[in-house]
Design a protein around this motif. Structure first.
Motif, short mmCIF file in Angstrom:
data_model
loop_
_atom_site.label_atom_id
_atom_site.label_comp_id
_atom_site.label_asym_id
_atom_site.label_seq_id
_atom_site.Cartn_x
_atom_site.Cartn_y
_atom_site.Cartn_z
N PHE A 68 9.79 -8.26 -1.27
CA PHE A 68 9.63 -7.25 -2.32
C PHE A 68 11.01 -6.94 -2.89
O PHE A 68 12.04 -7.25 -2.28
N ASP A 69 11.03 -6.32 -4.05
CA ASP A 69 12.27 -6.09 -4.77
C ASP A 69 12.50 -4.60 -4.92
O ASP A 69 11.76 -3.91 -5.61
N PHE A 70 13.57 -4.09 -4.26
CA PHE A 70 13.89 -2.66 -4.35
C PHE A 70 14.22 -2.23 -5.78
O PHE A 70 14.13 -1.05 -6.11
N SER A 71 14.64 -3.19 -6.61
CA SER A 71 15.01 -2.82 -7.97
C SER A 71 13.82 -2.76 -8.91
O SER A 71 13.99 -2.54 -10.11
N THR A 72 12.61 -2.97 -8.39
CA THR A 72 11.41 -2.84 -9.21
C THR A 72 11.38 -1.48 -9.89
O THR A 72 11.65 -0.46 -9.26
N GLU A 73 11.05 -1.48 -11.17
CA GLU A 73 10.99 -0.21 -11.91
C GLU A 73 9.96 0.72 -11.27
O GLU A 73 8.85 0.30 -10.94
N ASN A 74 10.34 1.97 -11.07
CA ASN A 74 9.46 2.98 -10.44
C ASN A 74 9.00 2.52 -9.06
O ASN A 74 7.83 2.66 -8.70
N PHE A 75 9.94 1.97 -8.28
CA PHE A 75 9.61 1.39 -6.97
C PHE A 75 8.88 2.39 -6.08
O PHE A 75 7.82 2.10 -5.53
N VAL A 76 9.44 3.60 -5.92
CA VAL A 76 8.86 4.59 -5.01
C VAL A 76 7.47 5.00 -5.48
O VAL A 76 6.53 5.11 -4.68
N ALA A 77 7.32 5.23 -6.80
CA ALA A 77 6.02 5.63 -7.34
C ALA A 77 4.98 4.54 -7.14
O ALA A 77 3.83 4.82 -6.79
N LYS A 78 5.37 3.29 -7.34
CA LYS A 78 4.44 2.18 -7.16
C LYS A 78 4.04 2.03 -5.70
O LYS A 78 2.88 1.77 -5.38
N PHE A 79 5.03 2.18 -4.81
CA PHE A 79 4.73 2.08 -3.38
C PHE A 79 3.77 3.19 -2.96
O PHE A 79 2.80 2.97 -2.24
N ALA A 80 4.04 4.41 -3.43
CA ALA A 80 3.18 5.55 -3.08
C ALA A 80 1.79 5.38 -3.65
O ALA A 80 0.79 5.70 -2.99
N LYS A 81 1.71 4.88 -4.87
CA LYS A 81 0.41 4.72 -5.51
C LYS A 81 -0.40 3.61 -4.85
O LYS A 81 -1.63 3.66 -4.81
N GLY A 82 0.30 2.60 -4.33
CA GLY A 82 -0.41 1.50 -3.68
C GLY A 82 -0.61 0.31 -4.58
O GLY A 82 -1.47 -0.53 -4.31
#
Length: 368
Positions: A68-82
């Motif tokens: 996975f890529d930590f630099s993904t835009e809105n990484f935390v939000a995407k992870f939390a959303k699933g």
């Protein structure tokens, strides 16, 4: 980071175009690699990958489904959303091993007992999974991760899907997960209060690397052990230092301060903090695609109603302070009865006791 990712993607595309045309030799070894635990949140549970070695054709690759890529835009939000996208990659095994040795994490290899035809099918399947239309997948904590992806792709090739959980007992997913965060108290607490009802179901599937490692030892395929050889590639010598700052004792000290001080301001701070966490969890149970977050009964402990209680404390509204305090105390009693037999009861008990004391004081103080 971007240059590394582009280089990796170039290597993947090169590997695909090369390997798809490549018949492997009879001496090819296909192994499931299990990586041990570390102390970061994303590494608490280990890692699983597949290794393919063909010394006649001079390649040794690892297929890694945990990228996975930590630099993904809105990484935390995407992870939390699933809906965070993980992806598969193939690269030299030597690089894979080096990185985990550097992190001082154990590496175990289990060589699969497969026919040449099965090895070829699995090799082709792995390379197909690297195609642009297949490489990305939506990560799910229990249902779709680096371990389940390896299980699925191997089972697709073998008859009767032999890799299934053998060590099923009465343990729930929560009970299976709980010891992995030992000596990481606040991570253990956070994990257990953000997870809802699903993780209290009986653990009937393999979803953790070390559980797969243990189950593979007991799995037979075509009347023979599925694993023909087990190798300890690297045995880490690591200990997690015990820190009183990261323990239940530090939590008790902080909560004890709120009980002893017993001021309007400290009560406001306490209930604001709990209420905001409860509001966040309520939102997550609706917003997130992670089924592990649904029906989170821990909201009875971290009650969003505390925010209304704070409002009325600020306004000195005796009537509503008492009413909401009684409702919250009853909710806390229901929560206590529900979790008393669950493995995380002890770590939430200090919060239960502290909240009960403060709420009881608010009610008694406003008795007619």
């Amino acid at each position: 980071m971007t240059k590394k990712i582009l280089s990796l993607l170039f290597f993947i595309q090169f590997s695909i175009s090369y390997c798809q045309q490549l018949p492997i030799s009879e001496s090819t070894k296909i192994s499931i690699i299990t990586v041990g635990l570390a102390d970061e949140v994303h590494s608490l549970y280990g890692h699983t990958a597949l290794r393919i070695q063909d010394y006649k054709l001079n390649f040794d690759l690892v297929y890694n489904y945990g990228m996975f890529d930590f630099s993904t835009e809105n990484f935390v939000a995407k992870f939390a959303k699933g809906d965070l996208q993980y992806y598969a990659a193939a690269y030299p095994y030597a690089d894979f091993e080096y990185s985990y040795r550097e992190d001082n994490r154990s590496i175990y290899e289990q060589v699969l007992n497969l026919s040449t035809l099965e090895k070829q099918k699995l090799f082709d399947k792995l390379n197909t999974s690297l195609l642009p239309e297949n490489t990305f997948y939506t990560y799910k904590f229990i249902d779709r991760n680096c371990t389940t992806k390896v299980i699925d792709i191997v089972n697709e090739v073998l008859e009767n899907k032999p890799i299934v959980k053998k060590n099923i007992n009465s343990s729930t997913y929560r009970e299976v997960l709980f010891p992995y965060a030992n000596n990481h108290f606040y991570e253990q607490l956070g994990i257990n209060i953000i997870f809802g009802q699903k993780v209290d179901n009986q653990a009937t599937t393999i979803f953790l690397p070390l559980d797969l490692y243990d189950n593979l030892k007991a799995i037979s395929y075509k009347n023979e052990p599925l694993v023909s050889e087990t190798n300890i590639i690297f045995e880490a010598n690591r200990t997690t230092p015990i820190s009183y700052l990261d323990s239940i004792y530090s939590l008790i000290v902080v909560l004890l301060l709120f009980v002893i001080l017993n001021k309007k301001a400290t009560n406001i701070i306490y209930f604001t903090f709990l209420g905001l966490i409860g509001l966040l969890f309520s939102f997550m149970s609706i917003y997130s695609f992670h089924k592990e977050l649904f029906w989170n009964y821990n909201i009875l402990l971290l009650n969003p109603l505390f925010l209304f209680l704070v409002y009325f404390i600020i306004k000195n509204n005796t009537k509503w302070i008492k009413k909401i305090s009684i409702i919250c105390l009853l909710s806390l009693g229901i929560y206590c009865l529900y979790v008393i037999g669950k493995i995380h009861f002890i770590i939430v008990l200090p919060i239960i006791i502290t909240t009960s004391i403060i709420l009881s004081r608010l009610i008694l103080k406003r008795q007619n």
